[in-house]
Design a protein around this motif. Structure first.
Motif, PDB file in Angstrom:
ATOM      1  N   GLU A  59      20.558  -4.560  14.962  1.00  0.00           N
ATOM      2  CA  GLU A  59      19.760  -3.774  14.114  1.00  0.00           C
ATOM      3  C   GLU A  59      19.169  -4.801  13.208  1.00  0.00           C
ATOM      4  O   GLU A  59      19.858  -5.754  12.400  1.00  0.00           O
ATOM      5  CB  GLU A  59      20.408  -2.801  13.144  1.00  0.00           C
ATOM      6  CG  GLU A  59      19.517  -2.147  12.428  1.00  0.00           C
ATOM      7  CD  GLU A  59      19.886  -0.886  11.693  1.00  0.00           C
ATOM      8  OE1 GLU A  59      19.386   0.021  11.516  1.00  0.00           O
ATOM      9  OE2 GLU A  59      21.288  -0.980  11.209  1.00  0.00           O
ATOM     10  N   ILE A  60      17.842  -4.996  13.123  1.00  0.00           N
ATOM     11  CA  ILE A  60      17.027  -5.876  12.212  1.00  0.00           C
ATOM     12  C   ILE A  60      16.102  -5.015  11.354  1.00  0.00           C
ATOM     13  O   ILE A  60      15.463  -4.397  11.637  1.00  0.00           O
ATOM     14  CB  ILE A  60      16.090  -7.038  12.979  1.00  0.00           C
ATOM     15  CG1 ILE A  60      16.949  -7.423  14.076  1.00  0.00           C
ATOM     16  CG2 ILE A  60      15.643  -7.825  12.312  1.00  0.00           C
ATOM     17  CD1 ILE A  60      16.169  -8.577  15.252  1.00  0.00           C
ATOM     18  N   ASP A  61      16.353  -5.276  10.035  1.00  0.00           N
ATOM     19  CA  ASP A  61      15.467  -4.389   9.185  1.00  0.00           C
ATOM     20  C   ASP A  61      14.401  -5.464   8.908  1.00  0.00           C
ATOM     21  O   ASP A  61      14.594  -6.356   8.393  1.00  0.00           O
ATOM     22  CB  ASP A  61      16.351  -4.031   7.631  1.00  0.00           C
ATOM     23  CG  ASP A  61      17.242  -3.078   8.117  1.00  0.00           C
ATOM     24  OD1 ASP A  61      17.290  -2.386   8.979  1.00  0.00           O
ATOM     25  OD2 ASP A  61      18.315  -2.951   6.870  1.00  0.00           O
ATOM     26  N   ILE A  62      13.198  -4.624   8.598  1.00  0.00           N
ATOM     27  CA  ILE A  62      12.148  -5.528   8.513  1.00  0.00           C
ATOM     28  C   ILE A  62      10.885  -4.968   7.293  1.00  0.00           C
ATOM     29  O   ILE A  62      11.113  -3.614   7.365  1.00  0.00           O
ATOM     30  CB  ILE A  62      11.402  -6.227   9.617  1.00  0.00           C
ATOM     31  CG1 ILE A  62      10.651  -4.939  10.396  1.00  0.00           C
ATOM     32  CG2 ILE A  62      12.154  -6.830  10.554  1.00  0.00           C
ATOM     33  CD1 ILE A  62       9.857  -5.208  11.643  1.00  0.00           C
ATOM     34  N   TYR A  63      10.531  -5.798   6.483  1.00  0.00           N
ATOM     35  CA  TYR A  63       9.441  -5.233   5.322  1.00  0.00           C
ATOM     36  C   TYR A  63       8.373  -6.056   5.851  1.00  0.00           C
ATOM     37  O   TYR A  63       7.984  -6.940   6.347  1.00  0.00           O
ATOM     38  CB  TYR A  63       9.899  -5.698   4.090  1.00  0.00           C
ATOM     39  CG  TYR A  63      11.028  -4.715   3.593  1.00  0.00           C
ATOM     40  CD1 TYR A  63      10.657  -3.794   2.698  1.00  0.00           C
ATOM     41  CD2 TYR A  63      12.398  -5.008   3.657  1.00  0.00           C
ATOM     42  CE1 TYR A  63      11.691  -2.939   1.802  1.00  0.00           C
ATOM     43  CE2 TYR A  63      13.349  -4.407   3.007  1.00  0.00           C
ATOM     44  CZ  TYR A  63      13.093  -3.449   2.065  1.00  0.00           C
ATOM     45  OH  TYR A  63      14.131  -2.717   1.531  1.00  0.00           O
ATOM     46  N   ASN A  64       7.071  -5.286   5.366  1.00  0.00           N
ATOM     47  CA  ASN A  64       5.674  -5.732   5.653  1.00  0.00           C
ATOM     48  C   ASN A  64       5.468  -6.868   4.734  1.00  0.00           C
ATOM     49  O   ASN A  64       5.894  -6.647   3.373  1.00  0.00           O
ATOM     50  CB  ASN A  64       4.774  -4.682   5.751  1.00  0.00           C
ATOM     51  CG  ASN A  64       3.457  -5.018   6.190  1.00  0.00           C
ATOM     52  OD1 ASN A  64       3.255  -6.131   6.742  1.00  0.00           O
ATOM     53  ND2 ASN A  64       2.472  -4.437   5.603  1.00  0.00           N
ATOM     54  N   ASP A  65       4.964  -8.055   4.888  1.00  0.00           N
ATOM     55  CA  ASP A  65       4.561  -9.059   4.046  1.00  0.00           C
ATOM     56  C   ASP A  65       3.327  -9.727   4.425  1.00  0.00           C
ATOM     57  O   ASP A  65       3.360 -10.832   4.800  1.00  0.00           O
ATOM     58  CB  ASP A  65       5.720 -10.040   3.867  1.00  0.00           C
ATOM     59  CG  ASP A  65       5.256 -10.946   2.659  1.00  0.00           C
ATOM     60  OD1 ASP A  65       4.553 -10.552   1.689  1.00  0.00           O
ATOM     61  OD2 ASP A  65       6.262 -11.879   2.709  1.00  0.00           O
ATOM     62  N   PRO A  66       2.020  -8.997   4.569  1.00  0.00           N
ATOM     63  CA  PRO A  66       0.774  -9.517   5.208  1.00  0.00           C
ATOM     64  C   PRO A  66       0.338 -10.552   4.573  1.00  0.00           C
ATOM     65  O   PRO A  66      -0.158 -11.635   5.302  1.00  0.00           O
ATOM     66  CB  PRO A  66       0.189  -8.354   5.025  1.00  0.00           C
ATOM     67  CG  PRO A  66       0.456  -7.543   3.960  1.00  0.00           C
ATOM     68  CD  PRO A  66       1.863  -7.690   4.001  1.00  0.00           C
TER      69      PRO A  66
ATOM     70  N   GLN B  56       9.224  -3.911  -8.456  1.00  0.00           N
ATOM     71  CA  GLN B  56       7.980  -3.442  -7.730  1.00  0.00           C
ATOM     72  C   GLN B  56       8.279  -2.800  -6.413  1.00  0.00           C
ATOM     73  O   GLN B  56       9.499  -2.892  -5.805  1.00  0.00           O
ATOM     74  CB  GLN B  56       7.170  -4.730  -7.463  1.00  0.00           C
ATOM     75  CG  GLN B  56       6.663  -5.563  -8.645  1.00  0.00           C
ATOM     76  CD  GLN B  56       5.846  -4.913  -9.716  1.00  0.00           C
ATOM     77  OE1 GLN B  56       4.760  -4.368  -9.143  1.00  0.00           O
ATOM     78  NE2 GLN B  56       6.281  -4.848 -10.960  1.00  0.00           N
ATOM     79  N   LYS B  57       7.347  -1.992  -6.060  1.00  0.00           N
ATOM     80  CA  LYS B  57       7.597  -1.266  -4.763  1.00  0.00           C
ATOM     81  C   LYS B  57       7.193  -2.262  -3.761  1.00  0.00           C
ATOM     82  O   LYS B  57       6.586  -3.422  -3.936  1.00  0.00           O
ATOM     83  CB  LYS B  57       6.394  -0.190  -4.733  1.00  0.00           C
ATOM     84  CG  LYS B  57       6.809   1.056  -5.622  1.00  0.00           C
ATOM     85  CD  LYS B  57       5.975   2.239  -5.388  1.00  0.00           C
ATOM     86  CE  LYS B  57       6.395   3.250  -6.316  1.00  0.00           C
ATOM     87  NZ  LYS B  57       5.247   4.450  -6.033  1.00  0.00           N
ATOM     88  N   ALA B  58       7.581  -1.990  -2.308  1.00  0.00           N
ATOM     89  CA  ALA B  58       7.144  -2.765  -1.313  1.00  0.00           C
ATOM     90  C   ALA B  58       5.823  -2.628  -0.905  1.00  0.00           C
ATOM     91  O   ALA B  58       5.347  -1.393  -1.110  1.00  0.00           O
ATOM     92  CB  ALA B  58       8.204  -2.597  -0.426  1.00  0.00           C
ATOM     93  N   VAL B  59       5.536  -3.562   0.000  1.00  0.00           N
ATOM     94  CA  VAL B  59       4.096  -3.344   0.709  1.00  0.00           C
ATOM     95  C   VAL B  59       4.057  -2.130   1.601  1.00  0.00           C
ATOM     96  O   VAL B  59       4.958  -2.097   2.288  1.00  0.00           O
ATOM     97  CB  VAL B  59       3.606  -4.622   1.398  1.00  0.00           C
ATOM     98  CG1 VAL B  59       2.098  -4.542   2.048  1.00  0.00           C
ATOM     99  CG2 VAL B  59       3.648  -5.745   0.199  1.00  0.00           C
ATOM    100  N   PRO B  60       3.239  -1.306   1.647  1.00  0.00           N
ATOM    101  CA  PRO B  60       3.313  -0.227   2.693  1.00  0.00           C
ATOM    102  C   PRO B  60       2.815  -0.647   4.103  1.00  0.00           C
ATOM    103  O   PRO B  60       2.368  -1.855   4.033  1.00  0.00           O
ATOM    104  CB  PRO B  60       2.034   0.754   1.988  1.00  0.00           C
ATOM    105  CG  PRO B  60       1.731   0.416   0.852  1.00  0.00           C
ATOM    106  CD  PRO B  60       2.084  -1.106   0.665  1.00  0.00           C
ATOM    107  N   TRP B  61       3.132   0.254   4.907  1.00  0.00           N
ATOM    108  CA  TRP B  61       2.888   0.006   6.406  1.00  0.00           C
ATOM    109  C   TRP B  61       1.557   0.639   6.674  1.00  0.00           C
ATOM    110  O   TRP B  61       1.143   1.587   5.998  1.00  0.00           O
ATOM    111  CB  TRP B  61       3.918   0.346   7.333  1.00  0.00           C
ATOM    112  CG  TRP B  61       5.327  -0.246   7.291  1.00  0.00           C
ATOM    113  CD1 TRP B  61       6.252  -0.095   6.256  1.00  0.00           C
ATOM    114  CD2 TRP B  61       5.675  -1.558   7.885  1.00  0.00           C
ATOM    115  NE1 TRP B  61       7.438  -0.822   6.653  1.00  0.00           N
ATOM    116  CE2 TRP B  61       7.045  -1.828   7.652  1.00  0.00           C
ATOM    117  CE3 TRP B  61       5.193  -1.987   8.968  1.00  0.00           C
ATOM    118  CZ2 TRP B  61       7.806  -2.803   7.950  1.00  0.00           C
ATOM    119  CZ3 TRP B  61       5.739  -3.005   9.349  1.00  0.00           C
ATOM    120  CH2 TRP B  61       7.127  -3.401   9.234  1.00  0.00           C
ATOM    121  N   ASN B  62       0.603   0.192   7.576  1.00  0.00           N
ATOM    122  CA  ASN B  62      -0.482   0.790   8.241  1.00  0.00           C
ATOM    123  C   ASN B  62      -0.492   0.408   9.497  1.00  0.00           C
ATOM    124  O   ASN B  62       0.261  -0.271  10.147  1.00  0.00           O
ATOM    125  CB  ASN B  62      -1.352   0.345   7.378  1.00  0.00           C
ATOM    126  CG  ASN B  62      -1.715  -1.378   6.980  1.00  0.00           C
ATOM    127  OD1 ASN B  62      -1.177  -2.061   8.054  1.00  0.00           O
ATOM    128  ND2 ASN B  62      -1.974  -1.770   5.973  1.00  0.00           N
TER     129      ASN B  62
END
Length: 395
Positions: free
Chosen positions: A100-107, A197-203
């Motif tokens: 399992e790999i958790d990922i966050y958006n960081d454009p 801070q909040k995390a960057v949303p997905w789109n």
């Protein structure tokens, strides 16, 4: 030697070499009746949960206990008191065949380069990790708080999987659970007041970039992957594959990798891609929907009957044998036993090996998750019971 004869000689040498290589390769792999008689949905494997994760920085971990009373449940220090070895060691030494790999958006890059909680514990806020400043998906458990990981980026995690797969070409299929995360301490009003801070949303753009990153590691042709298009074939939907039980054989699945997504990016990932056409990943979906080949039911005790039903219907189900360190503290194997007997094909655990404190420190046990046969994988007791092959599956 004339030119035509010399060309024929070279050609015959090439054919002989290919035959030798094929024979040698086949001799290295013990092809058994299981490989032809069992299908991808008729095996069970053990997966690790949050597989990338290293234990929380000690100073931060102790501070979380001090402020435990107003923390959100996902930051409960008792629940995150575990750690993992790297992917290679999990797969080589403990037979893990799911990650399992958790990922966050960081454009834009840099959203995870600083650790806000360090403001409160006297540590430098700046991580000093160069790759965290690069655009791309980052691997961690909780933004600003629980950030220690074997792999800082999704690409690095995938490269570790690819390299292991290349070194073990006949391995059982690897199931890679990708959780696309959005939760962050800044979601909590109290913590937001302290500057979290909040995390960057997905789109949709981020969803598309996920496929780009997968192909950057595994190639445009995705030969090492079982993708939705490859699985679906001529059928209309992935649901049809499951319900008609058209899963590939174990032999055809060996050496392959399967990505399955959950979390905040799923709706964007499905949008414009009916039944995940053109995508590299599957998603966990509700039965009855076009994308439903994989189903997630994480409570094997209260949901056991539902899991068994879905397995019998043809779906591949992921469940869990433990959560929040509870079973490692109590030694309760109820969920593990129910997960195995339910027929769930993927059972996720934090304890493929016992906690190092088990049997030494009070409050911890030697709880660990293994098949009773001691094998890496086994024949599914629900949908393969009538198939006359050894229950134990190698590699």
């Amino acid at each position: 030697m004339s030119k035509p004869i010399s060309l024929l000689f070279v050609l015959l040498l090439g054919i002989a070499a290919c035959k030798k290589d094929t024979k040698q390769a086949e001799s290295e792999y013990p092809h058994t009746p299981q490989d032809d008689l069992l299908h991808l949905n008729q095996i069970q494997i053990i997966a690790s949960h949050n597989s990338y994760r290293l234990h929380t920085t000690d100073t931060v971990f102790k501070y979380l206990y001090q402020i435990q009373s107003f923390l959100p449940s996902n930051m409960d220090p008792d629940g995150i008191d575990y750690t993992h070895v790297d992917f290679d060691e999990q797969m080589n030494n403990y037979g893990i065949r799911g990650l399992e790999i958790d990922i966050y958006n960081d454009p834009n890059g840099g959203d995870f380069a600083n650790r806000k909680i360090h403001d409160f514990v006297g540590l430098p806020i700046e991580s000093g990790i160069a790759e965290l400043n690069d655009p791309g998906f980052k691997v961690l458990h909780i933004k600003d708080v629980d950030y220690n990981t074997h792999y800082y980026t999704f690409k690095k995690a995938m490269e570790a999987v690819r390299n292991w797969s290349d070194a073990h070409p006949y391995h059982l299929p690897l199931f890679i659970n990708v959780e696309t995360k959005l939760d962050a301490p800044g979601d909590n009003a109290t913590l937001a007041g302290f500057g979290f801070q909040k995390a960057v949303p997905w789109n949709t753009s981020a969803a598309d970039k996920l496929d780009e990153e997968v192909k950057a590691v595994f190639g445009e042709n995705t030969d090492k992957l079982i993708t939705p298009d490859k699985l679906r074939g001529n059928l209309a939907t992935l649901e049809d594959v499951a319900k008609q039980k058209k899963w590939p054989t174990l032999y055809d699945s060996r050496g392959k990798i399967i990505f399955i997504m959950e979390g905040n990016a799923v709706s964007y990932y499905k949008s414009g891609h009916p039944s995940l056409q053109g995508r590299t990943m599957f998603v966990y979906a509700a039965p009855g929907t076009p994308e439903a080949a994989f189903v997630i039911l994480n409570d094997p005790t209260s949901q056991k009957a539902n899991i068994t039903q879905r397995v019998q219907e043809g779906y591949i189900v992921r469940t869990r044998s433990d959560s929040g360190t509870e079973q490692a503290r109590t030694g309760d194997y109820t969920d593990m036993n129910n997960a195995f007997s339910s027929g769930a094909q993927i059972t996720s655990t934090d304890y493929y090996k016992p906690d190092a404190r088990g049997g030494i420190d009070s409050g911890w046990t030697t709880f660990s998750v293994k098949f009773p046969e001691g094998s890496v994988a086994r024949k599914n007791p629900v949908n393969a019971a009538g198939i006359d092959v050894d229950v134990r599956i190698v590699k």
